[in-house]
Design a protein around this motif. Structure first.
Motif: not given
Length: 308
Positions: A173-192
């Motif tokens: 994550l620290a190396l990224a300039d851009v991150v795109r996550a779909d709904a499932g990925g967004a839930e993984l990132l946020t925990g909800e």
């Protein structure tokens, strides 16, 4: 000659089968139309980039079989650089089956052998084009060590790092300039579940503090939030006749990357990206069909500013 964008991701044989009704068992359905395409997330994004006029090279793996031969030939016909598409001996090329009926119902099946995933050795072999590119897209369905190495090589060279998925490793994550996550990925990132714009804005602000300057999160069933240094905007899904949602996210990521690589403003890049996603849902299969008229027709005319 090096490419503007390098894509590290999946290459697969994509069987698109259109039937009157999508049954529980695909084998029993009468077939109305059948296509065999160059597919997989990585290849779909590379195709989209070329359709947008951006030069692109693909880093992926196929078998040393007739299917691999055919896919590499199709990629070259699309003017995609295939020098770093690895031909793995003894490996069966990945297969995707997308069955779509006239009511928009679908069955999506895939067979992705482990040996068709990118390794660190494959990434090292592609280090020169990665370092010379304007942008690198990494699909995070690839093994974490390979994704991390690709991001490190790009970051060290000043190449924009675009992560497609939900990075679980703080170092990535620290190396990224851009991150795109779909709904499932967004839930993984946020925990909800990210079910509204406010939740997406809070999650994007938190992610931006951990590395990427631009975070794009899908708000389930509603649209995408774009949070970057120029501001935060929410773009609802474009209203169109959806035939098959396969590949919409790939088109979004590719179009966003193409626009950023050409130094377009974020507002412009975001509008083009959601238009490309919408255009890809208008036909069966994940292969994009992007053109300037299609993007103009589907491009949203205004963005909803969000205060995080």
């Amino acid at each position: 000659m090096f490419s503007e964008v390098v894509v590290v991701g999946q290459v697969a044989r994509d069987l698109v089968i259109e039937v009157p009704d999508a049954p529980a068992a695909c084998s029993s359905a009468p077939v109305r139309h059948h296509q065999e395409l160059l597919g997989g997330q990585g290849a779909n994004q590379a195709v989209a980039l070329r359709q947008l006029g951006t030069s692109v090279s693909l880093v992926g793996v196929v078998g040393q079989d007739s299917t691999g031969d055919a896919l590499c030939a199709l990629a070259r016909a699309d003017r995609i650089g295939t020098t770093h598409v690895v031909r793995r001996p003894g490996t069966e090329t990945a297969l995707i089956v997308d069955v779509v009926d006239e009511h928009g119902r679908r069955r999506y099946l895939e067979h992705i052998p482990d040996d068709t995933l990118v390794t660190e050795t494959d990434v090292v072999a592609a280090s020169a084009p990665i370092s010379a590119a304007g942008s690198l897209i990494v699909q995070l369905r690839q093994p974490a060590p390979a994704a991390l190495l690709a991001a490190r090589l790009a970051h060290r060279a000043g190449t924009r790092v675009v992560l497609d998925g939900a990075p679980q490793d703080p170092a990535l994550l620290a190396l990224a300039d851009v991150v795109r996550a779909d709904a499932g990925g967004a839930e993984l990132l946020t925990g909800e579940p990210v079910e509204d714009v406010a939740a997406a804005a809070r999650a994007a602000a938190d992610l931006r503090r951990r590395g990427p300057s631009l975070v794009v999160l899908e708000v389930s069933g509603r649209g995408n939030l774009f949070a970057g240094p120029e501001g935060t905007w929410f773009l609802p899904d474009v209203e169109t006749e959806v035939v098959d949602p396969t590949g919409a996210g790939d088109a979004l990521v590719a179009t966003l990357t193409a626009a950023l690589t050409r130094r377009r403003p974020l507002e412009t890049a975001a509008c083009l990206a959601v238009a490309a996603a919408a255009a890809t849902t208008e036909h069966a299969g994940g292969r994009p069909r992007l053109s300037r008229p299609a993007l103009d027709r589907l491009q949203p005319r205004q963005l909803e500013a969000v205060h995080a």
